[in-house]
Design a protein around this motif. Structure first.
Motif, PDB file in Angstrom:
ATOM      1  N   HIS A  34      -7.296   9.430  -2.957  1.00 20.04           N
ATOM      2  CA  HIS A  34      -7.607  10.371  -1.882  1.00 20.04           C
ATOM      3  C   HIS A  34      -8.315   9.563  -0.805  1.00 20.04           C
ATOM      4  CE1 HIS A  34      -8.698  14.208  -0.023  1.00 20.04           C
ATOM      5  NE2 HIS A  34      -9.870  13.657   0.213  1.00 20.04           N
ATOM      6  N   ARG A  36      -9.243   9.015   3.599  1.00 17.97           N
ATOM      7  CA  ARG A  36      -9.397   9.628   4.921  1.00 17.97           C
ATOM      8  C   ARG A  36      -9.487   8.510   5.948  1.00 17.97           C
ATOM      9  NH1 ARG A  36     -12.732  14.641   6.736  1.00 17.97           N
ATOM     10  NH2 ARG A  36     -13.166  14.059   8.876  1.00 17.97           N
ATOM     11  N   SER A 120      -0.666  15.369   2.827  1.00 19.31           N
ATOM     12  CA  SER A 120      -1.447  14.859   3.955  1.00 19.31           C
ATOM     13  C   SER A 120      -1.922  16.020   4.809  1.00 19.31           C
ATOM     14  CB  SER A 120      -0.592  13.941   4.840  1.00 19.31           C
ATOM     15  OG  SER A 120      -0.095  12.848   4.121  1.00 19.31           O
ATOM     16  N   THR A 141      -6.012  12.814   6.207  1.00 20.55           N
ATOM     17  CA  THR A 141      -6.545  12.867   4.859  1.00 20.55           C
ATOM     18  C   THR A 141      -5.342  12.910   3.937  1.00 20.55           C
ATOM     19  OG1 THR A 141      -8.456  14.107   5.654  1.00 20.55           O
ATOM     20  CG2 THR A 141      -8.073  14.093   3.274  1.00 20.55           C
ATOM     21  N   ARG A 142      -5.229  11.921   3.068  1.00 18.28           N
ATOM     22  CA  ARG A 142      -4.036  11.800   2.221  1.00 18.28           C
ATOM     23  C   ARG A 142      -4.448  11.799   0.752  1.00 18.28           C
ATOM     24  NH1 ARG A 142       0.352  10.506   5.559  1.00 18.28           N
ATOM     25  NH2 ARG A 142      -0.143   9.312   7.420  1.00 18.28           N
ATOM     26  N   THR A 143      -3.675  12.520  -0.044  1.00 20.24           N
ATOM     27  CA  THR A 143      -3.920  12.602  -1.476  1.00 20.24           C
ATOM     28  C   THR A 143      -2.628  12.306  -2.228  1.00 20.24           C
ATOM     29  OG1 THR A 143      -5.598  14.308  -1.104  1.00 20.24           O
ATOM     30  CG2 THR A 143      -4.750  14.080  -3.354  1.00 20.24           C
TER      31      THR A 143
END
Length: 181
Positions: A34, A36, A120, A141-143
């Motif tokens: 995760h 950012r 995202s 923000t990517r997970t």
């Protein structure tokens, strides 16, 4: 290749490399990544001219040939809060939802996901610095949806952090084209 198109190509190629890498390693002990990332830049345009360029239709002017959103809602396509569209990335398709589209307030937000890969959130904040200059802040923000794509998520974060100059140049070029007779 500029802007979002460049990022989308990086996304697809890195995703496939990460998947191939994951097949060769045991990823069961790590958690999904995760991350950012934020970048900022300024545009030589008033907020009222700059803001429409941050909708999926408005981005067609500057985001490159790979940015080709296909609207599911609304029909006909229109940049609005609640819009749902897809974007093709090679053999993969991302689904996007425009969760916030406030032109006057200079706020746009999108949630994008590629099934079995990543989610995202892209948050755009525009500020009128003076009547002719707009400040832009973009936060990704990517997970990862599994540890197998963690390397891809980290590569995207690196790319995201350095995207400001590319976006600025592409958007300024678009703005100049719009003012030519």
């Amino acid at each position: 290749m500029k802007g979002t198109g460049r990022i989308l190509v990086l996304l697809v190629s890195t995703l496939f490399m990460a998947h191939k890498h994951a097949l060769c390693q045991d990823q069961s002990s790590s958690s999904p990544a995760h991350v950012r990332s934020t970048f900022q830049f300024k545009l030589s345009a008033p907020l009222t001219r700059a803001a429409p360029l941050f909708g999926p239709e408005g981005e067609r002017c500057w985001a490159g040939e790979h940015w080709n959103p296909e609207f599911l809602y609304p029909q006909p396509a229109k940049d609005i809060a609640g819009a749902v569209f897809t974007v093709q990335h090679g053999s993969r398709t991302s689904v996007w939802v425009n969760t916030l589209f406030d032109l006057a307030g200079g706020r746009m937000q999108y949630v994008s996901f590629i099934p079995d890969a990543l989610v995202s959130t892209i948050d755009v904040r525009l500020t009128a610095l003076d009547p002719a200059i707009t400040g832009v802040e973009v936060t990704y923000t990517r997970t990862a949806l599994s540890p197998a794509v963690n390397d891809h998520i980290h590569a995207l974060a690196t790319s995201d952090r350095t995207s400001g100059p590319h976006w600025q140049e592409a958007i300024q070029t678009c703005l100049e084209k719009q003012t030519r007779p």
